[in-house]
Design an enzyme around this catalytic site. Structure first.
Site, PDB file in Angstrom:
ATOM      1  N   ASN A 238       0.794  -1.361  -0.222  1.00  0.00           N
ATOM      2  CA  ASN A 238       0.227  -0.008  -0.001  1.00  0.00           C
ATOM      3  C   ASN A 238       0.658   1.207   0.171  1.00  0.00           C
ATOM      4  O   ASN A 238       0.330   2.473   0.247  1.00  0.00           O
ATOM      5  CB  ASN A 238      -1.139   0.039   1.119  1.00  0.00           C
ATOM      6  CG  ASN A 238      -0.167   0.095   2.232  1.00  0.00           C
ATOM      7  OD1 ASN A 238       1.133   0.798   2.380  1.00  0.00           O
ATOM      8  ND2 ASN A 238      -0.519  -0.046   3.744  1.00  0.00           N
TER       9      ASN A 238
ATOM     10  N   LEU B 185       2.469   2.687   2.215  1.00  0.00           N
ATOM     11  CA  LEU B 185       2.604   4.563   2.869  1.00  0.00           C
ATOM     12  C   LEU B 185       3.050   3.263   3.993  1.00  0.00           C
ATOM     13  O   LEU B 185       2.383   2.626   4.777  1.00  0.00           O
ATOM     14  CB  LEU B 185       1.461   4.830   3.612  1.00  0.00           C
ATOM     15  CG  LEU B 185       1.104   5.824   1.570  1.00  0.00           C
ATOM     16  CD1 LEU B 185       0.056   7.221   2.509  1.00  0.00           C
ATOM     17  CD2 LEU B 185       2.249   7.141   1.625  1.00  0.00           C
TER      18      LEU B 185
ATOM     19  N   ASP C 137      37.190 -18.543  22.093  1.00  0.00           N
ATOM     20  CA  ASP C 137      37.377 -18.140  21.154  1.00  0.00           C
ATOM     21  C   ASP C 137      36.734 -16.631  21.724  1.00  0.00           C
ATOM     22  O   ASP C 137      36.392 -15.674  20.132  1.00  0.00           O
ATOM     23  CB  ASP C 137      36.115 -18.530  20.589  1.00  0.00           C
ATOM     24  CG  ASP C 137      36.114 -19.775  19.607  1.00  0.00           C
ATOM     25  OD1 ASP C 137      37.053 -19.914  19.182  1.00  0.00           O
ATOM     26  OD2 ASP C 137      35.290 -20.485  19.501  1.00  0.00           O
TER      27      ASP C 137
ATOM     28  N   ARG D 152      30.273 -25.794  27.110  1.00  0.00           N
ATOM     29  CA  ARG D 152      31.237 -25.943  26.066  1.00  0.00           C
ATOM     30  C   ARG D 152      32.619 -27.736  26.339  1.00  0.00           C
ATOM     31  O   ARG D 152      32.191 -28.857  26.100  1.00  0.00           O
ATOM     32  CB  ARG D 152      31.990 -25.604  25.251  1.00  0.00           C
ATOM     33  CG  ARG D 152      32.993 -25.850  23.894  1.00  0.00           C
ATOM     34  CD  ARG D 152      33.752 -24.706  23.687  1.00  0.00           C
ATOM     35  NE  ARG D 152      34.377 -25.346  22.159  1.00  0.00           N
ATOM     36  CZ  ARG D 152      36.055 -24.977  22.818  1.00  0.00           C
ATOM     37  NH1 ARG D 152      36.108 -25.117  23.856  1.00  0.00           N
ATOM     38  NH2 ARG D 152      36.382 -26.031  21.975  1.00  0.00           N
TER      39      ARG D 152
ATOM     40  N   GLU E  58      19.507 -17.231  12.691  1.00  0.00           N
ATOM     41  CA  GLU E  58      18.454 -17.557  14.598  1.00  0.00           C
ATOM     42  C   GLU E  58      16.975 -17.438  14.481  1.00  0.00           C
ATOM     43  O   GLU E  58      16.230 -18.176  15.101  1.00  0.00           O
ATOM     44  CB  GLU E  58      19.410 -16.700  15.459  1.00  0.00           C
ATOM     45  CG  GLU E  58      20.541 -17.960  15.945  1.00  0.00           C
ATOM     46  CD  GLU E  58      21.264 -17.269  14.414  1.00  0.00           C
ATOM     47  OE1 GLU E  58      21.454 -16.236  13.531  1.00  0.00           O
ATOM     48  OE2 GLU E  58      22.641 -18.016  14.492  1.00  0.00           O
TER      49      GLU E  58
ATOM     50  N   GLN F 217      31.820 -15.343  20.719  1.00  0.00           N
ATOM     51  CA  GLN F 217      31.294 -16.542  21.166  1.00  0.00           C
ATOM     52  C   GLN F 217      30.539 -16.559  22.411  1.00  0.00           C
ATOM     53  O   GLN F 217      30.186 -17.704  22.904  1.00  0.00           O
ATOM     54  CB  GLN F 217      32.012 -17.762  20.615  1.00  0.00           C
ATOM     55  CG  GLN F 217      32.210 -16.997  19.145  1.00  0.00           C
ATOM     56  CD  GLN F 217      31.941 -17.038  18.443  1.00  0.00           C
ATOM     57  OE1 GLN F 217      31.442 -18.154  17.715  1.00  0.00           O
ATOM     58  NE2 GLN F 217      32.086 -16.099  17.543  1.00  0.00           N
TER      59      GLN F 217
ATOM     60  N   HIS G 243      -1.914   6.274   9.057  1.00  0.00           N
ATOM     61  CA  HIS G 243      -1.604   5.589   9.527  1.00  0.00           C
ATOM     62  C   HIS G 243      -1.473   5.815  11.589  1.00  0.00           C
ATOM     63  O   HIS G 243      -1.384   6.380  11.895  1.00  0.00           O
ATOM     64  CB  HIS G 243      -0.170   5.463   9.814  1.00  0.00           C
ATOM     65  CG  HIS G 243       0.423   3.837  10.153  1.00  0.00           C
ATOM     66  ND1 HIS G 243       0.854   2.921   9.386  1.00  0.00           N
ATOM     67  CD2 HIS G 243       0.823   3.515  11.485  1.00  0.00           C
ATOM     68  CE1 HIS G 243       0.791   2.015  10.074  1.00  0.00           C
ATOM     69  NE2 HIS G 243       1.327   2.111  11.660  1.00  0.00           N
TER      70      HIS G 243
END
Lengths: 630, 630
Positions: B190, B192, B432, B482, B375, B436, B265
């Site tokens: 539309n 807008l 790392d 980990r 993700e 991470q 709007h």
């Protein structure tokens, strides 16, 4: 210029033999450092070595003496795990001694597992994928609109796995929309992700079609063909849009037993493997390393006007007792700050008529950036801008900053100065319902390393805190309210970060009520009602949620026998209540009562929402009176 | 079938006159409800009224008696602010009484400002843009792989402003990659947005090119031409890929003074404006409303095998004293859960060899979904799957769930059952580096309404908690580590949500140390060292971070004169320390010491990281011994 001396050259050179030798050195160094570290990503580095060799020897303009100068080109490794290659590049440029290269991933080394601005020629931290191109959009956009005209190049090395991240397309879209021809994305299409093939593997034309569909230029090349790489860069220099160079490469390229092999992602070679690889690459221990003489930076138009001393800020002033929304006060204040500070820029997520940044947009159109509904892009672009010395304020609904939490988290790793302004906080927005309510934003922003979290209760406080942010470094978050609230403080009131205001109180208070933003007004009403009940309350406006005013809260805990309570327009976890509780770290805490939003709201008027959530004056009075009967 | 009686029909009909009358009613109802509410988005509803009229009268298959049946088509308003149109559609289908329509946005009404599953035919909450198509990907993907074969259609109404969100492209990409031909995106172009024109305005071919570049089919139509809409839907029914129908529309279409006008709007018409608009639409108060008879749902192959009673789960068992990573134990456990529970599905963000979901992928390939590095898509797709009765587990690095915070937040509004598993938590990942490390994930997940947050310290705990999650409704987060950690508990140990384990203790303890995950092992070591110093410590494994074990912590506070301390591999704000402090809500809290990650880590070994962050055994001993000298 490439030479095997340690003296830097000054000019560019297109010499296929030179590139080849340099690429071999980049590969060898990527292997040497990761094997020394016994971890890291050598194969993801090897695939892009030819691309980087041609770039740094013949295209990248950079003044090593002034790494942060905006006149420099920028080199952003969006695929941050190829850090060993990045370090090898800067070793070749003379910026990292060979010995330091071998400290990769060791405690205390600047040569970290993924790049961070601990190194002066790294502008932003990478390692969470899909953010580099958005950073470049911010850099190119702010520079293009500035007196400098944006003539520098923004070279971004991308991996093909990160092409699955939507944020990449936000960047292509905005880059094309704003005609940011200085951006050159170099896609290292090595076909293999962490755990196997990517979606598109070597379908280079598919990536190119995507880039073109967003309005960018694109070409597919053999990423190990040095002449083709050179031609692609040369073409990108002439482009009128951002360019995506899709380079077909092999992971582990240059070492026969690594090339295009699965199972080698993020694995270092052992000593014997490394030795074989280095032999294959023609590396010999004693030989003097190649050194690149980078091309000089462009001489850009004077930026004297931009660097001018900051003028005095003429903040808006609101009369006590009138009602003004804090979001509107921010909108007025940021205009005033922008009038005085030529480096302040504002970004918005297509809600500038709600956040009131539209006022800045009208006053300073060259420094206002419409980022459309792409919050990830907005935050990364702001991080890019601040890396070039701009002071960005980025605004959207508080709720929608959750879309960019990863980017804010990475901004902290980037040591960025980034001012975020979230409007429409809490249930007090009313009828729009929970999707539009920022109810987790304080938790998110408090958790960010080194952040400052501010939540003004009135227009003058919002204006003062806006200026406070502009004067400070680091990540700040200003939480504003949709509805109009009474002006509580005179325009002369100061609001230092880390402070609070005791709005009501005496030396005989029985209970302290800690509030912030919209609940301050509820606490004041509760004070009056409690007073009628014969209960003396202290009302503390904790406008600085992080850092919070420890001294004032400890005083309250000591002085108010019934304890310290709080009410917040936020979830019970991670917000004001947790911030207050944290003050008592290391000592017995007083009894506390936390009023927070524990239900899932629906639609209702603002007053009904505060009532339903149990954070209004009535709820505060009941909490004080029922839980702590006299 | 369209009729003006209140009895529902049973068949489809392509009748241009009928569609037209229905569209007028949808428009009138969108205006009536928003004017009654005095807020909302009538113009964003009007632009899509023709698109919805043809869809619901002639294409949508839906059994009103079984709104949640997977045999139904789904209708998802990704542009959630067009909720008035959605409600008008369901009124026309007989599911919402006209009187209820006029409760829009009122306290207690199901007819909220943006759609939520408070209504049985709303599968997921929308209102944060760019998520609907990803939800459809999840639905279509799980159903396609199931015995039912995915023959239903997933109709998604999109706004053009949300086409700036990268998450839309993640969905187009995955939808095409997996050949999800049942997905039909209907783009209400539309022109807008909230504050003015969109980037592409009416460049419909540009949107179509994008969709095609990702492998989808696309066609551009006039979104007010009923025959063209019908033809586009008919073509989409024959497509072999997802389809994006780019419909050129006018915001406010059907009402002359609203059509294609800026400044409307999110604004309701006042009474006089509404009256004029309704007159123009031919609405007459007393006339009986049109009612649609929806097409019947498809008769799909039997799903008896999928609905089979759950078998006994044979969880993996680990010997006490061995060392196993909790992420690996989760990987083993989810295979066992999948063996027994045919409705469990697993999604991963292209790190399945790190999260160990690859084990599930090998065991149950039909119920394993590789979502690549996207993700946002992964979480929204999981929300879509659970809406059809699947039990999704979605896994990636803890750090990268920050990419999908908005989607998790919206999952809570959707009342979703969603199990998230974040690996590589904290500084203990080692070399790392910070990009991470999940260091803000507990804060994020604790703030989510109704969430459960679990953080096992050993493999048997991780396995048991995985099963616990599978047996529960709501949003769960499992945080895994980990590195390998010693197995502390026998396989027979139970780990109820809300519980904790006192690993060391007596009735003469001086101090309590609360830990979770990796710091439990540090606390045990600290216990031994403190014991050598003559200090008796209690060690509490708070594996259930939310809800936390209130009773055990209150006991500890009462019984341990030196107070309660904690150590966590997380930022100080929003995590375990805040959870512990929250227990003392309403009563005086004991002295607490919080050890948490207060620095920005670099690269280092796991042990060095714990040491640098001050959350290891040494730091715990020092905190107990120095801050509370005997």
């Amino acid at each position: 210029m490439i030479s095997s001396s340690t003296a830097g050259g000054t000019g560019a050179q297109t010499d296929e033999r030179g590139w080849k030798v340099l690429a071999a050195q980049l590969r060898a160094d990527s292997i040497r450092s990761t094997t020394a570290a016994a971890s890291g990503h050598p194969t993801s580095s090897l695939s892009a070595a030819d691309l980087m060799a041609v770039l740094v020897a013949s295209y990248l303009r950079f003044d090593m003496a002034q790494p942060h100068a905006p006149e420099n080109d920028r080199l952003i490794f969006s695929k941050g795990h190829a850090a060993p290659l990045l370090y090898a590049v800067w070793k070749a440029a003379g910026a990292i001694p060979d010995a330091e290269l071998l400290t990769l991933r060791k405690r205390g080394s600047r040569i970290e597992g993924h790049p961070t601005p601990a190194l002066p020629f790294v502008d932003v931290a990478t390692g969470s994928l899909g953010q580099g191109l958005s950073v470049a959009v911010g850099m190119a956009l702010a520079e293009k609109r500035s007196a400098r005209g944006g003539r520098s190049r923004y070279w971004v090395l991308l991996g093909d796995s990160e092409m699955a991240e939507g944020s990449v397309y936000e960047a292509l879209e905005a880059g094309a929309f704003y005609g940011l021809s200085g951006i050159v994305g170099i896609l290292d299409m090595n076909r293999l992700g962490q755990r196997g093939p990517t979606m598109l593997e070597w379908e280079g034309e598919a990536y190119a079609r995507r880039a073109r569909s967003f309005g960018c230029e694109a070409r597919v090349i053999d990423g190990h063909d040095l002449a083709a790489i050179d031609a692609a860069y040369a073409a990108a220099m002439r482009a009128s849009s951002p360019t995506l160079i899709v380079a077909k490469t092999k992971k582990g390229a240059g070492v026969s037993f690594l090339e295009d092999k699965e199972g080698w992602h993020g694995k270092a070679l052992d000593a014997a493997q490394a030795s074989a690889a280095l032999r294959e690459l023609g590396y010999s221990e004693g030989a003097p390393p190649l050194t690149i003489g980078l091309r000089p930076s462009l001489s850009l138009p004077s930026v004297a006007s931009m660097e001018a001393a900051r003028a005095t800020v003429r903040l808006p002033a609101y009369d006590v007792g009138t009602t003004v929304a804090t979001r509107a006060a921010f909108g007025d204040a940021i205009v005033a700050v922008g009038d005085a500070y030529p480096r302040v820029v504002v970004l918005d997520g297509e809600v500038s008529n709600s956040t009131y940044t539209e006022r800045f947009g009208r006053a300073h159109p060259d420094r206002f950036f419409e980022m459309y509904i792409a919050e990830q892009l907005m935050v990364s672009a702001a991080v890019g801008m601040q890396a070039l010395g701009w002071t960005p304020f980025a605004a959207t609904f508080a709720a929608f900053f959750t879309r960019a939490f990863d980017q804010v988290r990475m901004a902290a790793v980037s040591q960025a100065t980034l001012h975020l302004v979230g409007s429409h906080a809490g249930v007090s927005i009313g009828e729009d319902g929970p999707s539009q309510m920022g109810l987790e934003d304080l938790a998110m922003m408090r958790a960010v390393h080194g952040s400052t979290v501010l939540y003004p209760s009135c227009a003058n406080a919002a204006a003062k805190l806006t200026l406070e942010m502009a004067n400070r470094r680091g990540i700040h978050y200003l939480r504003t309210t949709r509805g109009k609230t009474p002006v509580l403080y005179p325009p002369s009131e100061a609001f230092p970060v880390g402070g609070s205001k005791v709005l009501r109180g005496s030396d005989r208070d029985e209970v302290a009520i800690v509030a912030a933003g919209v609940t301050v007004h509820e606490a004041l009403e509760a004070y009056a009602r409690l007073n009628d009940l014969g209960i003396r309350a202290r009302v503390i406006d904790a406008y600085s949620v992080k850092p919070i005013d420890r001294a004032t809260l400890l005083d309250a805990a000591r002085e108010c026998p019934r304890g310290v309570g709080g009410a917040e327009d936020h979830r019970p976890a991670g917000g004001l209540g947790d911030a207050v509780a944290d003050v008592f770290d290391g000592q017995p805490a007083p009894a506390t009562v936390r009023l927070a939003v524990r239900l899932m709201p629906g639609s209702a008027t603002p007053a009904e929402q505060l009532d339903d959530a149990g954070i209004d004056a009535r709820a505060i009075v009941e909490a004080v009176d029922a839980r702590h009967p006299r």
